[in-house]
Design an enzyme around this catalytic site. Structure first.
Site, PDB file in Angstrom:
ATOM      1  N   ASP A  52      49.563  16.816  10.904  1.00 22.21           N
ATOM      2  CA  ASP A  52      48.690  17.674  11.718  1.00 22.21           C
ATOM      3  C   ASP A  52      48.566  17.079  13.108  1.00 22.21           C
ATOM      4  O   ASP A  52      47.654  16.337  13.373  1.00 22.21           O
ATOM      5  CB  ASP A  52      47.328  17.786  11.037  1.00 22.21           C
ATOM      6  CG  ASP A  52      46.402  18.763  11.733  1.00 22.21           C
ATOM      7  OD1 ASP A  52      46.875  19.554  12.562  1.00 22.21           O
ATOM      8  OD2 ASP A  52      45.182  18.708  11.455  1.00 22.21           O
TER       9      ASP A  52
ATOM     10  N   GLU B 230      44.044  21.390  20.460  1.00 20.06           N
ATOM     11  CA  GLU B 230      43.775  22.383  19.416  1.00 20.06           C
ATOM     12  C   GLU B 230      42.586  21.979  18.588  1.00 20.06           C
ATOM     13  O   GLU B 230      41.771  22.800  18.187  1.00 20.06           O
ATOM     14  CB  GLU B 230      45.007  22.554  18.524  1.00 20.06           C
ATOM     15  CG  GLU B 230      44.906  23.720  17.522  1.00 20.06           C
ATOM     16  CD  GLU B 230      44.253  23.349  16.186  1.00 20.06           C
ATOM     17  OE1 GLU B 230      43.882  24.273  15.434  1.00 20.06           O
ATOM     18  OE2 GLU B 230      44.087  22.145  15.900  1.00 20.06           O
ATOM     19  N   GLU B 231      42.464  20.662  18.304  1.00 20.20           N
ATOM     20  CA  GLU B 231      41.488  20.219  17.317  1.00 20.20           C
ATOM     21  C   GLU B 231      40.038  20.410  17.753  1.00 20.20           C
ATOM     22  O   GLU B 231      39.179  20.699  16.942  1.00 20.20           O
ATOM     23  CB  GLU B 231      41.719  18.740  16.960  1.00 20.20           C
ATOM     24  CG  GLU B 231      43.033  18.462  16.248  1.00 20.20           C
ATOM     25  CD  GLU B 231      43.105  19.059  14.837  1.00 20.20           C
ATOM     26  OE1 GLU B 231      42.198  19.773  14.428  1.00 20.20           O
ATOM     27  OE2 GLU B 231      44.125  18.814  14.168  1.00 20.20           O
TER      28      GLU B 231
END
Lengths: 474, 474
Positions: free
Chosen positions: A286, A320-321
């Protein structure tokens, strides 16, 4: 029957008749796919790039030097490889830092508990927050108990795993829902189906109008243990200490590189993933593995001198996180010419064994039989036949991703590169998301799929779906 | 065919003809097994005992108050249940304590690494041991490097998992082998096949004549990461701090309870496991679950008023993990009458789904066709037919256990209650060996198997194997 005439068509293709609209896409692109598969499945350099990223750079939270180094290394390496229009697109990102943190159990026994503060959480005072723990198995149970029972306590959500969607809401919203009833802090059982005493972080979202209280994830083991103690009437008390805080916003970047189209360079197919990660583990699944796979797909095409008609672009989105600022910045940069985006392919559910692609069009139910969707779906089924030898020929109805979400909402057809998804959430957002969890053969397959799908979507005569992307699309 | 006449024989049994030597054991004991299965598979109290042990007492290292409390609780509960000859057999045990411990990486980056000191390890000076790390993938590689490369360093054994037997030697012997070449401390990759950033402890053994250096386990993730860095020529430096030390020996106990035999009470079948655990997690699989299952087997038999001809005894051995003093003390206490031990059944590979039993006779190769072994094996196959409905009817050639080892070496036939063994080493000796890893249905099956096997071995006319146990047996 169609198979019987394939050799003739193939011969025609070899003789220079580059495409025949009536010919299925898998037949049109079989020899190209063969070249790409051969290169991808025997390649060593893609894995070396992933090994470098995870081993020598490591995790990459927005604002961190890790992410900065990763961006510089990618831009430099892409230029060295000879990719085109390589650039770092500046993006202003949030800069949250974890700081020192701990969770100490005082009663019924003294013990230090494994924990990870949640991303975006506020910190505690330096002396921590010491309070009795109230265990709830759901929001309903918590709200049934009411302010009288909750006030002044630290709420522990010991919510059984029912898949990510059903469980992650407690991580995202648990702090505010507890704070609304007067809780001083929140703890959540990590959002995972399998645990070996492993806390999982991830972002929370504070609701307006409720106090911002600190929140952290505990392990499944400790959550279940504390819940069992509470069930038996045992008083539990902990001290939560978190140094979490925000620094001033930082400058980060989306990393972009291309193979320019030979005939319609202004039309674009985007492939990619998010380059940032949480601040634990190595961000291998991820989303480092998918990022490197997308990037290396371009590298291989460039080496094979396979230049599609349209431009094939890799984007490694930042942030994104904990913000999605990268996705928004990219979208803003192309918003005036969104109709030039033919398709966007994202991979953000780890890089286990690939099984195919998901396909979505914003505003269209993929099960509705809408002809705009069905046209694209049928084309993808044709392309997917190429992936049968890799056991990756599934085209799922529905697909997309956080980073291509803004593009899709502007009408761009979206695909996700899907995997078997067996263990992703075991590693997700934890110290365990490391290179040893990635199978090299799965990574190579992902490179092959990104390269073939990207090439075909960028090269085929027709656009994937007859939806005209536009900034005004639903 | 044999099945056809079974109802007649069953009727005969019900009329009072308690047994017929010619009748297969499964036919003789089918109705008894049915009673036991019915009770065990619907039972709630056994699980409640395991839940109490793991939730309210927790881990139980030799010398700890946890183990003391567990022993007191078991003795008291067994007496309340009406088991017979309940006693705590005193055993002097080693008393190792972990103390505070940490592993700090200084180069190439600063980071605290997850670790667990190995049991029996010496500690470090209070300031710790700071040294460069030398990575080795095997003893051969280390010894090939030689004293010049090893001296003054901390050796990290990054040994791939090849099953417990092949890997655990690095935990057991790695410190001394490194010390022999001048290493200052040793780190071992945790002995497990699956990791979610989880260190696993376990005992080491110092060899005479080499300096005693401290040793600790690191996670698979960190071992692989550091090995990859070292492979790339990156200098690694850590500080290992361990407060590990021995306190004076402590008094612990084996917990013993019985159902006295109706006809030959002096003859004994022993069932059990080890009651102590490492000082992390809850010792749920290793070996609390099996202990409670063996104990609860007696509880159910007693409730059902099923009293076998011989005595059925449960023994919860102490100090298996770091000394085996409990096994030796029990053996010494019966050494003068070892021939009265008809069989011993141990369960010490976790309490996943049971699949049957292993069977061993000391000094006899189970594959050799030796008639003494084959007689016992054939009897066990008969008994195992009763377990077919539980899918637990496998009789494996070979079996035993650390705690029944001394009995077996004196000639007592030994059995292990076997499980599918899928995840045991994921949890073993770690913070993850907790109740949430135990499936209640697996636990209930184990209770049923312990009870039926124990009852039949203790009740059947013949002894399991025609080996006469004796203190002089090989």
């Amino acid at each position: 029957m169609g198979r019987r005439i394939a050799p003739l068509l193939l011969t025609a293709a070899l003789l220079g008749s580059a495409s025949t609209a009536a010919q299925p896409l898998d037949e049109r692109y079989r020899d190209v796919a063969g070249q790409i598969f051969g290169a991808a499945l025997t390649d060593e350099e893609g894995w070396e790039k992933l090994r470098y990223l995870t081993t020598h750079i490591g995790h990459r939270l927005s604002g961190s030097t890790g992410l900065e180094r990763a961006i510089e290394w990618a831009v430099e390496s892409m230029r060295e490889e000879g990719l085109e229009n390589v650039r770092a697109q500046p993006v202003t990102v949030t800069h949250w830092v974890r700081g020192e943190e701990s969770l100490e159990l005082h009663a019924p026994v003294r013990r230090r508990l494994a924990m990870l503060g949640l991303g975006n959480s506020v910190g505690t005072p330096p002396e921590g927050i010491t309070a009795p723990v109230l265990v709830a198995r759901s929001f309903d149970e918590l709200e049934g108990l009411g302010r009288e029972k909750v006030e002044g306590r630290i709420v522990l959500y010991a919510v059984p795993w029912t898949g990510y969607g059903g469980t992650v809401v407690y991580r995202a919203l648990g702090a505010s829902r507890a704070a609304a009833l007067g809780a001083r802090a929140a703890l959540v059982r990590s959002a995972t189906g399998r645990s070996l005493s492993t806390p999982h972080t991830g972002s929370l979202r504070y609701e307006e109008g409720t106090p911002r209280i600190p929140a952290a994830a505990v392990t499944v083991e400790d959550a279940e243990w504390l819940a069992a103690l509470a069930e038996d009437g045992v008083e539990i008390e902990v001290t939560l200490r978190m140094g979490a805080h925000f620094l001033p916003d930082a400058t980060s970047a989306n990393v972009i590189a291309e193979i320019r189209g030979s005939e319609r360079p202004e039309e674009v197919v985007v492939i990619g993933g998010h380059y940032d990660s949480w601040d634990v583990g190595q961000g291998a699944h991820d989303d480092g593995g998918p990022c490197i796979a997308a990037w290396h797909a371009l590298t291989l095409l460039q080496r094979l001198e396979l230049r599609p008609r349209r431009t094939l672009r890799v984007v490694l989105w930042t942030n994104e996180e904990n913000g999605l600022a990268g996705a928004e910045a990219y979208h803003a940069s192309v918003a005036g010419e969104i109709e030039r985006h033919v398709a966007a392919v994202e991979m953000d559910m780890g890089i286990e064994r690939p099984v195919g692609f998901g396909f979505g069009l914003a505003g269209i139910d993929p099960e509705s039989g809408d002809p705009r969707y069905e046209t694209g779906y049928a084309r993808l089924l044709e392309i997917a036949r190429l992936f049968a030898p890799l056991e990756a020929d599934r085209i799922r109805r529905g697909g997309g991703g956080a980073d291509i979400g803004p593009l899709m909402r502007s009408g761009v057809p979206g695909l996700s590169l899907d995997t078997v998804g067996e263990h992703y959430f075991d590693w997700h957002h934890s110290h365990a998301d490391t290179l040893d969890k990635v199978e090299p053969r799965d990574f190579r397959k992902a490179v092959a799929l990104f390269a073939v799908m990207g090439y075909v979507l960028a090269d085929m005569e027709e656009r994937l779906a007859p939806v005209e992307p536009s900034p005004l699309n639903p």
